[in-house]
Design an enzyme around this catalytic site. Structure first.
Site, PDB file in Angstrom:
ATOM      1  CD  GLU A  17      -1.629  -2.339   1.869  1.00  0.00           C
ATOM      2  OE1 GLU A  17      -0.500  -2.639   1.984  1.00  0.00           O
ATOM      3  OE2 GLU A  17      -2.491  -3.285   2.254  1.00  0.00           O
ATOM      4  CB  SER A 438      19.021  -6.485 -20.344  1.00  0.00           C
ATOM      5  OG  SER A 438      19.666  -5.365 -19.702  1.00  0.00           O
ATOM      6  CD  GLU A 489      19.857 -10.062 -19.927  1.00  0.00           C
ATOM      7  OE1 GLU A 489      19.293 -10.009 -19.063  1.00  0.00           O
ATOM      8  OE2 GLU A 489      21.152 -10.157 -19.998  1.00  0.00           O
ATOM      9  CB  CYS A 521       8.705  -4.397  -3.042  1.00  0.00           C
ATOM     10  SG  CYS A 521       8.065  -2.741  -1.946  1.00  0.00           S
ATOM     11  CD1 TRP A 566      20.755 -10.085  -4.344  1.00  0.00           C
ATOM     12  CD2 TRP A 566      20.543  -9.954  -6.632  1.00  0.00           C
ATOM     13  NE1 TRP A 566      21.415  -9.109  -4.818  1.00  0.00           N
ATOM     14  CE2 TRP A 566      21.181  -9.007  -6.343  1.00  0.00           C
ATOM     15  CE3 TRP A 566      20.188 -10.141  -7.870  1.00  0.00           C
ATOM     16  CZ2 TRP A 566      21.906  -7.917  -6.999  1.00  0.00           C
ATOM     17  CZ3 TRP A 566      20.539  -9.165  -8.885  1.00  0.00           C
ATOM     18  CH2 TRP A 566      21.711  -8.150  -8.471  1.00  0.00           C
ATOM     19  CG  HIS A 646      28.222  -7.244 -15.742  1.00  0.00           C
ATOM     20  ND1 HIS A 646      28.917  -6.105 -16.001  1.00  0.00           N
ATOM     21  CD2 HIS A 646      27.140  -6.824 -14.962  1.00  0.00           C
ATOM     22  CE1 HIS A 646      28.102  -5.079 -15.569  1.00  0.00           C
ATOM     23  NE2 HIS A 646      26.969  -5.479 -15.002  1.00  0.00           N
ATOM     24  CD  GLU A 670      29.123   1.780 -11.865  1.00  0.00           C
ATOM     25  OE1 GLU A 670      28.260   1.855 -11.058  1.00  0.00           O
ATOM     26  OE2 GLU A 670      29.909   2.585 -11.404  1.00  0.00           O
ATOM     27  CG  HIS A 699      22.681   3.777 -13.544  1.00  0.00           C
ATOM     28  ND1 HIS A 699      23.900   3.568 -13.791  1.00  0.00           N
ATOM     29  CD2 HIS A 699      22.282   2.807 -12.850  1.00  0.00           C
ATOM     30  CE1 HIS A 699      24.169   2.426 -13.038  1.00  0.00           C
ATOM     31  NE2 HIS A 699      23.206   1.853 -12.600  1.00  0.00           N
ATOM     32  CB  CYS A 731      24.942  -2.034 -16.136  1.00  0.00           C
ATOM     33  SG  CYS A 731      24.018  -3.361 -15.154  1.00  0.00           S
TER      34      CYS A 731
HETATM   35  N1  GLN Z   1      22.770  -9.400 -18.044  1.00  0.00           N
HETATM   36  C1  GLN Z   1      22.213  -8.341 -17.049  1.00  0.00           C
HETATM   37  C2  GLN Z   1      21.707  -7.301 -17.781  1.00  0.00           C
HETATM   38  O1  GLN Z   1      22.169  -6.806 -18.814  1.00  0.00           O
HETATM   39  C3  GLN Z   1      23.277  -7.992 -16.220  1.00  0.00           C
HETATM   40  C4  GLN Z   1      22.586  -7.059 -15.210  1.00  0.00           C
HETATM   41  C5  GLN Z   1      23.109  -6.699 -13.784  1.00  0.00           C
HETATM   42  O2  GLN Z   1      24.531  -6.458 -13.882  1.00  0.00           O
HETATM   43  N2  GLN Z   1      22.474  -6.429 -12.723  1.00  0.00           N
HETATM   44  O3  GLN Z   1      20.598  -6.733 -17.828  1.00  0.00           O
HETATM   45 ZN    ZN Z   2      25.357  -4.624 -13.964  1.00  0.00          ZN
END
Ligand code: GLN
Ligand code: ZN
Length: 761
Positions: A17, A438, A489, A521, A566, A646, A670, A699, A731
Site C-alpha cells: 500500500e 539486456s 533478454e 520492493c 538475492w 559482469h 562499472e 543509469h 551495465c
Molecule cells: N545481464 C544483465 C543485464 O544486462 C546484467 C544485470 C546486472 O548486472 N545487474 O541486464
Molecule cells: Zn550490471
C-alpha cells in the site's frame, strides 16, 4: 510474565500500500494529505496486528515514508545545502528530493547516495555531513508517532538509530571524520530523549548495529563517550539494540555502556549467549533475539526454548525479553495472505506476523502456560515434515556435490593459452565491442509478459512476440557494428527469478514483498530444497539468436552467488552448499550452451561483493566458496569457449584477488561514473585476464559522444595493456529507451574504431 517486544515492522504494507501511495503522490495524482493518511492507516494497522499477535511492546518510529536513515538525518537537520531552500518551503518535497533527486522548473538536485544496509538487500540513503555540521532537533516524527500509538491505546517503544551508528553510516563530503561530530550531536539526542520521556515513553530503543562490525579505537571511544553522556540526561530507559551478528570483541564494550538493556542476535550468533550472560550486569534487561528477522522459515521453537531457558537459569525472569533477531523490515508481512504456495510448503514458513506469534508461544511456554503446548507441537510437526520431505532432499544432487574435485573447479589450461584458441574461434578485432546483456524492456515487452501471465496472450503468440523482439535486437546490433552480440533478454522478468522458476528446489510467493529502497520492493525466490535443473533454461533463445547472425552470440546466465544472494535461502544447510548446488545446475547450462554452438558465455555476478560477511575475519572463507562456485559453473567448457562475467559496482580494491581468481576470460565492470579511477585496483594488482571497463553510464538517458568515450578508453589504456581491453557500457540496457541506446552504442563503436586506428598507426 515474559515480555515480547519487537524491534521493527515492515512498513510497506502486505499489499504494498505504501508503494502505491508514494508513487501516485510522486506522479501528482494524490496530495500530501492523502499520502499521510495512508501512512497513518498502515501504522495503525501494524500496531494492532502486532498487539493481536501477542507483542507486549511494539516499536514506534520504525515507520518511514522512504528510509529510516534519511529520517534520522532530517530529524537532526542534517540537510545538505542544496536541498535547504526547498526543504524549508516544502518539507515533504525536500525530503523526497534528498531521496530521489529532483529535476523540475530549472532545478536539478541530485539525490543522496544510496548503499546497502549492512549485509541486507535493503538500501539506505547516506547522509552527507561536513566538518562544521550543525545539528538541531528539526522535526518531531518520533514524538508524534509515539503519541499516535498512545492515542490508540498502544504503548510503544520508540526506535532511534543510535548516534554512533548514525555517524558511521554517514559520509563527510569534505573528507573529515564523521565521528568528530559526536559532541555536537549528543545534545540533540538528549533533547529528543527528554521529549519522549515527557510524553510518557518508558523505553527507547537505540539501534547500534555497527557493534557487530570491526571497530577501531576511535569508534569504541565514541561509544563510551556517547553513552556516558546519555546516561546523565533526563530520559526514558535505553535498550541498546545490536543485530546481524555477534558482538564478539565488542562484547565488553557493549555490556559496559551505561544503558538499561541490551538486545542481542541469537539467530546469527547463538554461541554468544553464554558470554553475554556472563558480561551483562544482572540488573540490566537482556533482550533475546530468538526468531530470525532475516528469513522466512518457521522457527525451531524447541531450540529457541533451550536458549531462553538457559538464559532464565542465569537471570531473573523480570530481566528477560523475547524479540526477533532484528527488525522484521527484511521479512514479508503476513503468510496468511499467501495463496500461491501449496499447503505443505506454507506450513514450513513464517512471515512477520507469524514470527511474532512464535515469540508469543515461546513466552507462554516459559511462563508455563498449557496453551503453548499445542503450538509447540504444531511447530515440531512442521519442522519434522520439512526435515524429512523428499521435496527438500535430492540424493543425486547431494552425491554430485560430494563427488566434486579440484579439477571440476578449474579450466583445463591457463587464460594465456585459452586466449589464443578463443581468438581463433571468435576472430575479434582489437578493442572488441559488446553489451552487458539486456536491451530496452519497453512498455510493449512488459505488457506482453503481463498479458501472457494473465492468460490474455497465448504462449504461442508470446513466443512469436519474443522471437520478433530478439530478431530486431540482433539486427540493430549488426547495424551498429558491435562485435559480440547478445539476444537482449526480452524473455526475462528478473535475472534471478527467471532462473529460479526453471530450477527445482525453488518456490515463489505471491505476496512475499520486501522493501529494497523507497517504494521499490523485491519478491525473493524461496530456495527450499536441493537445487537441480530439470531442463535447459536459456539454450533455446541463445541458439535462435545465434542462428540469425554470423557474429558470436554471447550466452547470458546469472551466476550462482547472485542467485543465492538475492533469494531467501535454506537455514538447514550452509550457504556454501546451496551455492554449490546452484553452480552445478549452471554448469550444465553452460555446457549445453557450448554444445549448441555458443562460443562466448557470460555469467553475471553483480552480487559477489555484497555477500561479504560483516566481519573481515570471515571474508576469506566466503570468498573461497563463492569463487569456487563460480568456477564450478564455468569450468566445464573447452578452452576455445570464452567465459565472461559482469559486476556492476566500483569497489574492487579489497576483493581484487578473488575477482581474478574467478578466472573469467573477460570481466566487464562499472567504471564510467568514477571516470576509470577504479581501474587502479586492476592495474596495481596486474589483473591477468581481459577486461571491459564500462565506458558510459546506463543509469541516465544522456547520450555521451564518441570523444568522451575515447578519452575514457585512453585513460584505461594508460593503466592496462590495450590488448586486454574490451569496450562496453557499464551495465545492461533494460531501463533505457531504444533511441538513446542506439545512439550511445553507435558512439561507443565509433570510439572503439578510433582506438583501433590509433593502435594501428
Ligand atoms: N545481464 C544483465 C543485464 O544486462 C546484467 C544485470 C546486472 O548486472 N545487474 O541486464
Ligand atoms: Zn550490471
Amino acid at each position: 510474565m515474559t515480555i515480547v517486544t519487537n524491534l521493527g515492522f515492515p512498513r510497506i504494507g502486505a499489499r504494498r500500500e505504501l508503494k502505491h501511495a508514494l508513487e501516485s503522490y510522486w506522479r501528482g495524482e494524490t496530495d500530501a494529505a492523502q499520502l499521510q493518511a495512508t501512512a497513518a492507516e498502515l501504522r495503525t494497522r501494524h500496531w494492532r496486528l502486532q498487539r493481536d499477535a501477542g507483542v507486549d511492546v511494539p516499536p514506534s518510529n520504525d515507520f518511514s515514508l522512504y528510509d529510516q536513515v534519511l529520517d534520522t538525518a532530517v530529524l537532526f537537520d542534517a540537510i545538505p545545502q542544496r536541498y535547504r531552500a526547498l526543504a524549508q518551503r516544502a518539507p515533504l518535497d525536500g525530503y523526497f528530493a534528498m531521496a530521489r533527486g529532483l529535476q523540475r522548473d530549472g532545478v536539478d538536485l541530485h539525490a543522496l547516495e544510496m548503499t546497502k544496509w549492512f549485509d541486507t538487500n535493503y538500501h539506505y540513503l547516506v547522509p552527507e555531513l561536513t566538518r562544521d555540521q550543525a545539528f538541531t532537533l528539526h522535526a518531531d516524527k518520533p514524538l508524534s508517532e509515539y503519541r499516535e500509538a498512545r492515542a490508540l491505546g498502544i504503548e510503544t517503544r520508540p526506535v532511534l538509530l543510535g548516534p554512533v551508528s548514525f555517524l558511521r553510516l554517514s559520509k563527510a563530503t569534505d573528507g573529515s571524520d564523521t565521528l568528530a561530530l559526536l559532541d555536537r550531536l549528543l545534545p540533540v539526542y538528549a533533547q529528543l530523549l527528554a521529549q519522549l520521556k515527557d510524553a510518557g515513553a518508558a523505553w527507547v530503543q537505540l539501534d547500534e548495529p555497527v557493534l557487530v562490525q570491526d571497530l577501531d579505537d576511535t569508534a569504541r571511544a565514541a561509544f563510551e563517550r556517547a553513552y556516558r553522556y546519555l546516561a546523565d540526561v533526563p530520559r526514558p530507559q535505553l535498550l541498546l539494540a545490536t543485530y546481524f551478528g555477534a558482538l564478539d570483541d565488542n562484547l565488553a564494550l557493549a555490556t559496559s555502556l551505561p544503558v538499561d538493556g541490551l538486545h542481542v542476535d541469537l539467530v546469527r550468533a547463538p554461541e554468544q549467549l553464554d558470554a553475554v550472560l556472563r558480561a551483562l550486569p544482572a540488573t540490566r534487561i537482556l533482550s533475546l533475539g530468538l526468531v530470525n528477522g532475516r528469513n522466512i522459515w518457521r522457527a525451531a521453537l524447541d531450540n529457541a526454548l533451550i536458549l531462553a531457558r538457559y538464559a532464565l537459569g542465569h537471570r531473573g525472569p523480570d530481566t528477560l525479553w523475547l524479540a526477533p533477531s532484528c527488525s522484521l523490515l527484511h521479512c514479508p508481512v503476513d503468510l496468511g495472505q499467501e495463496k500461491k504456495l501449496d499447503a505443505e510448503l506454507r506450513s514450513w514458513l513464517a512471515f512477520s506476523r507469524q514470527k511474532l506469534q512464535e515469540l508469543r508461544v515461546l513466552a507462554d511456554a516459559l511462563d508455563g502456560k498449557a496453551s503453548a503446548e499445542v503450538a509447540l507441537d504444531q511447530a515440531r510437526a512442521a519442522i519434522e515434515s520439512r526435515r524429512r520431505s523428499p521435496r527438500v532432499h535430492n540424493a543425486a544432487v547431494k552425491a554430485r556435490v560430494a563427488a566434486l574435485t579440484a579439477t571440476d573447479a578449474a579450466r583445463a589450461t591457463p587464460h594465456v593459452q585459452r586466449q589464443l584458441q578463443q581468438a581463433q574461434a571468435l576472430r575479434l578485432p582489437a578493442f572488441p565491442t559488446t553489451t552487458i546483456g539486456s536491451f530496452p524492456q519497453t512498455q510493449d515487452v512488459r505488457l506482453a509478459r503481463a498479458r501472457n501471465k494473465s492468460g490474455k496472450l497465448s504462449d504461442a503468440d508470446y513466443d512469436a512476440f519474443l522471437a520478433e523482439q530478439t530478431a530486431h535486437c540482433v539486427r540493430v546490433q549488426e547495424q551498429i557494428g558491435l562485435d559480440v552480440l547478445v539476444h537482449g533478454e526480452f524473455e526475462r522478468n528478473d535475472m534471478v527469478e527467471y532462473f529460479g522458476e526453471q530450477l527445482d528446489g525453488f518456490a515463489f510467493t505471491g505476496n512475499g514483498w520486501v522493501q529494497s529502497y523507497g517504494s521499490r520492493c523485491v519478491k525473493p525466490p524461496v530456495i527450499f530444497g536441493d537445487v537441480s535443473r530439470p531442463a535447459p533454461m536459456t539454450v533455446r533463445w541463445s541458439r535462435y539468436a545465434q542462428s540469425l547472425t554470423d557474429k558470436p552470440m554471447k550466452g547470458m546466465l546469472t551466476g550462482p552467488v547472485t542467485v543465492l544472494q538475492w533469494s531467501f535461502v535454506r537455514d538447514d544447510q550452509s550457504r556454501a552448499d546451496t551455492c554449490t548446488q546452484i553452480a552445478l545446475a549452471l554448469r550444465d547450462e553452460v555446457n549445453d550452451l557450448e554444445a549448441a554452438g555458443i562460443r562466448a558465455i557470460q555469467i553475471d555476478e553483480p552480487a559477489l561483493r555484497e555477500g561479504l560477511p560483516l566481519r573481515r575475519a570471515q571474508w576469506q572463507d566466503y570468498l573461497d566458496w563463492a569463487v569456487r562456485a563460480f568456477r564450478i559453473s564455468a569450468s566445464g567448457v573447452a578452452d576455445a569457449t570464452q567465459i565472461h562475467t559482469h559486476m556492476c559496482y566500483a569497489q574492487f580494491n579489497d576483493i581484487i584477488e578473488a575477482v581474478a581468481a574467478l578466472d573469467a576470460d573477460v570481466i566487464s565492470i562499472e567504471t564510467s561514473r568514477s571516470r576509470m579511477e577504479l581501474l587502479d585496483a586492476f592495474a596495481r594488482f596486474d589483473y591477468p585476464n581481459q577486461i571491459g571497463p564500462g565506458v558510459y553510464d546506463i543509469h541516465s538517458p544522456r547520450v555521451p559522444d564518441s570523444a568522451e568515450m575515447v578519452e575514457l578508453l585512453r585513460k584505461a589504456s594508460d593503466v592496462l595493456p590495450p590488448g586486454k581491453l574490451w569496450v562496453n557500457p557499464d551495465c545492461g540496457l533494460k531501463t533505457r529507451g531504444w533511441p538513446e541506446t542506439r545512439a550511445a552504442l553507435e558512439a561507443m563503436v565509433g570510439a572503439a574504431r578510433t582506438l583501433r586506428g590509433e593502435v594501428a598507426a
